[in-house]
Scaffold this active site. Structure first.
Site, PDB file in Angstrom:
ATOM      1  N   ASP A 140      14.171 -55.443  -4.970  1.00 20.48           N
ATOM      2  CA  ASP A 140      15.205 -54.420  -5.407  1.00 20.48           C
ATOM      3  C   ASP A 140      16.192 -53.635  -4.581  1.00 20.48           C
ATOM      4  O   ASP A 140      17.028 -52.977  -4.910  1.00 20.48           O
ATOM      5  CB  ASP A 140      14.065 -53.159  -5.927  1.00 20.48           C
ATOM      6  CG  ASP A 140      13.808 -53.187  -7.263  1.00 20.48           C
ATOM      7  OD1 ASP A 140      14.670 -53.551  -8.073  1.00 20.48           O
ATOM      8  OD2 ASP A 140      12.517 -52.806  -7.735  1.00 20.48           O
TER       9      ASP A 140
ATOM     10  N   GLN B 204       7.765 -51.686 -10.170  1.00 20.76           N
ATOM     11  CA  GLN B 204       8.467 -50.921 -11.230  1.00 20.76           C
ATOM     12  C   GLN B 204       8.617 -49.544 -11.263  1.00 20.76           C
ATOM     13  O   GLN B 204       7.252 -49.080 -10.912  1.00 20.76           O
ATOM     14  CB  GLN B 204       8.066 -51.563 -12.682  1.00 20.76           C
ATOM     15  CG  GLN B 204       8.815 -50.978 -13.713  1.00 20.76           C
ATOM     16  CD  GLN B 204      10.162 -51.558 -13.998  1.00 20.76           C
ATOM     17  OE1 GLN B 204      10.437 -52.701 -13.193  1.00 20.76           O
ATOM     18  NE2 GLN B 204      11.051 -50.945 -14.644  1.00 20.76           N
TER      19      GLN B 204
ATOM     20  N   LYS C 164      11.709 -58.923 -17.495  1.00 19.77           N
ATOM     21  CA  LYS C 164      11.815 -59.784 -16.002  1.00 19.77           C
ATOM     22  C   LYS C 164      11.053 -60.904 -16.027  1.00 19.77           C
ATOM     23  O   LYS C 164      11.572 -62.009 -15.372  1.00 19.77           O
ATOM     24  CB  LYS C 164      11.867 -58.804 -15.003  1.00 19.77           C
ATOM     25  CG  LYS C 164      12.867 -57.504 -14.984  1.00 19.77           C
ATOM     26  CD  LYS C 164      12.076 -56.428 -14.234  1.00 19.77           C
ATOM     27  CE  LYS C 164      13.360 -55.284 -14.330  1.00 19.77           C
ATOM     28  NZ  LYS C 164      12.793 -54.136 -13.298  1.00 19.77           N
TER      29      LYS C 164
HETATM   30  N1  GUN Z   1      13.079 -48.965 -13.157  1.00 24.94           N
HETATM   31  C1  GUN Z   1      14.324 -48.867 -13.876  1.00 24.94           C
HETATM   32  N2  GUN Z   1      15.122 -49.847 -13.264  1.00 24.94           N
HETATM   33  C2  GUN Z   1      14.402 -50.493 -12.329  1.00 24.94           C
HETATM   34  C3  GUN Z   1      14.640 -51.528 -11.292  1.00 24.94           C
HETATM   35  O1  GUN Z   1      15.978 -51.945 -11.322  1.00 24.94           O
HETATM   36  N3  GUN Z   1      13.678 -51.726 -10.237  1.00 24.94           N
HETATM   37  C4  GUN Z   1      12.802 -51.031 -10.286  1.00 24.94           C
HETATM   38  N4  GUN Z   1      11.523 -51.212  -9.534  1.00 24.94           N
HETATM   39  N5  GUN Z   1      12.159 -50.328 -11.471  1.00 24.94           N
HETATM   40  C5  GUN Z   1      13.278 -49.782 -12.091  1.00 24.94           C
END
Ligand code: GUN
Length: 284
Positions: free
Chosen positions: A120, A97, A53
């Protein structure tokens, strides 16, 4: 029948080219989009996701903050960090995350993020807006799946969609996005009695289990002509694989996403796009 491929790398590139124009427009208004990510602990998969990311954001020319905290980080400290990012006018998007270490409550943590910085789309405010059909910051994987379907002109109106996942990140928000597009949606999970019957009935299957020992979708399980979206990620013999036994399913499906190269690149692109949306929202 041999399935046509839904190419997430191609669509993600196309979306990135559109984002480059949006960034230029934001800069002309003196707005420099900035994404802050927070990783707590040393979960290897989460560290890889954060690295991807961060790299994608930098490649697109976004500013980033990469906050790393030890797994022992107290909840009060994490909340204080999120609150300071909420206050920081140079930061437009905040992502924590998931999963978090067990002593941290993901609902309380997510709910600390200012909804206009919630890239998110997981805060109660943004989830509520999504359910009401008015979402602007929507969860990245579901919105990426909808973008893929739209890009290939796959109309879900009236289709029986089976989603094998009931999480906040994927299954629940995707169900509402597809309902908005007039699909008939069934969510299945580990306690569903008739999973195989639902799968056989489905016109479109979205599978997001990520554990091939528990569940692998094979060609004989699906209806001929169904559309297959594979969100699962597992390591199989040192390589990445999805929930789908690709070669057997591709013989019967009409469309299929590969793993890697399907939904994954879209999730990252949608996160960057949400950062641009959040930057625009910061003007109001
Ligand atoms: N863990 C796995 N996928 C995601 C996501 O799209 N966002 C977040 N914050 N954590 C994740």
């Amino acid at each position: 029948m041999t399935a046509q491929i839904i190419d997430g790398i191609h669509v993600a590139k196309y979306i990135k080219s559109k984002m480059t124009k949006k960034i230029a427009a934001l800069r002309s208004q003196n707005l420099e989009p900035c994404l802050a990510t927070i990783l707590v602990g040393d979960n290897v998969a989460s560290a890889t996701y954060i690295k991807n990311k961060q790299r994608a954001a930098v490649e697109l020319g976004l500013k980033t903050k990469d906050v790393r905290l030890p797994s022992s980080c107290p909840q009060s400290e994490l909340i204080a960090i999120i609150k300071s990012l909420n206050e920081d006018i140079r930061v437009h998007g905040i992502l924590v995350q998931l999963p978090l270490p067990n002593h941290l409550d993901p609902f309380i943590i997510t709910n600390t993020i200012n909804p206009i910085k919630d890239v998110d789309g997981l805060t109660p405010t943004n989830m509520g807006l999504l359910v009401g059909g008015k979402g602007s910051l929507k969860p990245c994987t579901p919105v990426g799946i909808v973008e893929l379907l739209d890009h290939y002109g796959i109309n879900v109106s009236g289709l029986h969609v089976v989603i094998i996942n009931r999480s906040q990140l994927v299954g629940k928000p995707l169900a509402f996005l597809l309902l908005e597009k007039d699909a008939t949606v069934t969510i299945c999970h580990s306690k569903s009695y008739n999973l195989l019957k639902e799968i056989k009935d489905a016109d479109l299957i979205v599978t997001a289990i990520g554990n091939r020992d528990k569940f692998t979708l094979t060609g004989s399980m699906i209806k001929t002509g169904s559309i297959i979206i594979d969100v699962g990620i597992t390591r199989l013999g040192g390589k990445l694989a999805g929930d789908v036994d690709y070669s057997s399913v591709a013989k019967y499906a009409s469309w299929i996403t590969p793993v890697p190269g399907g939904v994954g690149p879209m999730t990252v692109s949608m996160l960057l796009n949400n950062t641009l949306i959040a930057t625009s929202l910061s003007k109001n």
